[in-house]
Motif scaffolding. Structure first.
Motif, short mmCIF file in Angstrom:
data_model
loop_
_atom_site.label_atom_id
_atom_site.label_comp_id
_atom_site.label_asym_id
_atom_site.label_seq_id
_atom_site.Cartn_x
_atom_site.Cartn_y
_atom_site.Cartn_z
N ILE A 195 -32.26 -8.99 8.00
CA ILE A 195 -33.65 -9.49 7.92
C ILE A 195 -34.00 -9.82 6.47
CG2 ILE A 195 -36.07 -8.79 8.11
CD1 ILE A 195 -35.37 -7.37 10.71
N MET A 196 -33.67 -8.94 5.55
CA MET A 196 -34.02 -9.20 4.15
C MET A 196 -33.24 -10.41 3.62
SD MET A 196 -36.30 -7.01 3.86
CE MET A 196 -36.79 -7.43 2.19
N ALA A 197 -31.99 -10.53 4.00
CA ALA A 197 -31.19 -11.67 3.54
C ALA A 197 -31.76 -12.98 4.07
CB ALA A 197 -29.74 -11.50 3.98
N SER A 198 -32.16 -12.99 5.34
CA SER A 198 -32.67 -14.23 5.91
C SER A 198 -34.04 -14.58 5.35
CB SER A 198 -32.70 -14.15 7.45
OG SER A 198 -33.43 -13.05 7.88
N THR A 252 -29.39 -16.12 16.74
CA THR A 252 -30.48 -16.60 17.60
C THR A 252 -31.80 -15.93 17.20
OG1 THR A 252 -28.97 -17.00 19.43
CG2 THR A 252 -31.29 -16.71 19.99
N ALA A 253 -31.75 -14.63 16.93
CA ALA A 253 -32.96 -13.91 16.54
C ALA A 253 -33.47 -14.38 15.18
CB ALA A 253 -32.67 -12.40 16.50
N LEU A 254 -32.56 -14.61 14.26
CA LEU A 254 -32.98 -15.04 12.93
C LEU A 254 -33.55 -16.46 12.98
CD1 LEU A 254 -30.05 -13.64 10.71
CD2 LEU A 254 -32.22 -12.55 11.30
N MET A 255 -32.97 -17.32 13.83
CA MET A 255 -33.52 -18.67 13.98
C MET A 255 -34.92 -18.60 14.58
SD MET A 255 -31.60 -21.06 12.73
CE MET A 255 -31.98 -22.63 13.54
N PRO A 258 -43.17 -12.37 10.52
CA PRO A 258 -42.67 -13.29 11.55
C PRO A 258 -41.17 -13.17 11.80
CG PRO A 258 -44.15 -14.44 10.04
CD PRO A 258 -43.97 -13.07 9.49
N MET A 259 -40.39 -12.85 10.78
CA MET A 259 -38.95 -12.67 11.00
C MET A 259 -38.70 -11.40 11.82
SD MET A 259 -35.82 -13.52 10.75
CE MET A 259 -35.94 -14.97 9.70
N VAL A 306 -31.87 -6.06 -0.38
CA VAL A 306 -33.32 -6.07 -0.67
C VAL A 306 -33.59 -7.35 -1.46
CG1 VAL A 306 -33.46 -3.54 -0.73
CG2 VAL A 306 -33.09 -4.82 -2.87
N LEU A 307 -34.87 -7.69 -1.60
CA LEU A 307 -35.22 -8.83 -2.44
C LEU A 307 -35.65 -8.31 -3.81
CD1 LEU A 307 -37.23 -11.24 -0.10
CD2 LEU A 307 -34.77 -10.92 -0.34
N ILE A 308 -35.14 -8.93 -4.84
CA ILE A 308 -35.59 -8.64 -6.20
C ILE A 308 -36.11 -9.96 -6.75
CG2 ILE A 308 -34.93 -7.86 -8.51
CD1 ILE A 308 -32.65 -6.27 -7.19
N ASP A 309 -37.40 -10.00 -7.04
CA ASP A 309 -38.06 -11.26 -7.42
C ASP A 309 -37.72 -12.35 -6.43
OD1 ASP A 309 -39.23 -10.02 -9.58
OD2 ASP A 309 -37.69 -10.66 -11.00
#
Ligand code: FES
Ligand code: FES
Length: 215
Positions: A163-166, A200-203, A142-143, A105-108
């Motif tokens: 997805i969260m990491a990218s 490829t999906a993340l790009m 968009p991701m 997850v993203l924290i700040d």
């Protein structure tokens, strides 16, 4: 809150009734909220269950832009709180010991393994989960759209974490090469080993983000 049984039932629908749910629908369900995924990783270890019950204290957390209150134990992890107290099951638990990245997850705005962060330490900080990425109108981030466009995962259990990491990585490196993005998400593992398609999906998602001027 969904449970393991309902996830498995959903997964079994794939392929058995093609007219009922397509692969594209399946992927959309996972990118939007992490639903419809089954994995042995869902099997709760008895020790984990015992270690995260009782002795709770009511705290307020900022999750996906909302103030959420939950009774939390001193040693409770953020992944546990998100999944079992707040019903945000899009954050997956794979290893539960900082090895696989399924729980990212993203924290700040910075990616973290939610299985290895104590919930009480994120009070006053902004937590973003896969459920908080899409717009209020339901429009995919968009991701997420990039992943749908490229159909980049197999079982998709690892998808929310990737997805969260990218998304977190792209906040500081918005125009990476394929190699740089691979490095950026190298803390995430895929049990299906579908790395080439995932990248490829993340790009594609990164390109979507740049076109939408989305940070
Ligand atoms: S479940 Fe957190 S890193 Fe594997
Ligand atoms: S774990 Fe199955 S697609 Fe990554």
């Amino acid at each position: 809150m969904r449970d393991m049984t309902s996830d498995i039932v959903d997964a079994r629908m794939i392929g058995s009734t093609p007219e009922a749910i397509s692969r594209r629908d399946f992927i959309k369900g996972v990118v939007a909220g992490g639903v419809a995924v089954s994995s042995a990783g869902y099997l709760f270890r008895a020790s984990t269950l015992l270690g995260q019950s009782g002795g709770e204290r009511l705290i307020t957390l900022n999750v996906n832009g909302q103030q959420r209150r939950a009774d939390v134990r001193k040693q409770e992890t953020l992944a546990w709180t998100l999944r079992h107290k707040l019903g945000l099951t899009g954050t997956k638990l794979g290893c539960d010991r900082a090895e696989c990245g399924s729980c990212t997850v993203l924290i700040d705005d910075v990616p973290h393994y939610a299985c290895s962060v104590l919930t009480h330490t994120v009070r006053g900080r902004r937590v973003l989960t896969i459920e908080g990425l899409a717009g209020a109108d339901g429009k995919l981030h968009p991701m997420q759209q990039g992943v749908v466009d490229e159909q980049g995962f197999q079982c998709a259990f690892c998808m929310p974490g990737f997805i969260m990491a990218s998304v977190g990585f792209l906040k500081t490196n918005p125009n990476p090469t394929r190699g740089q993005l691979a490095q950026g998400v190298s803390g995430n593992l895929c049990r299906c080993q579908d790395y080439d398609k995932i990248l490829t999906a993340l790009m594609r998602g990164a390109e979507n983000m740049r076109e939408a001027d989305h940070v």
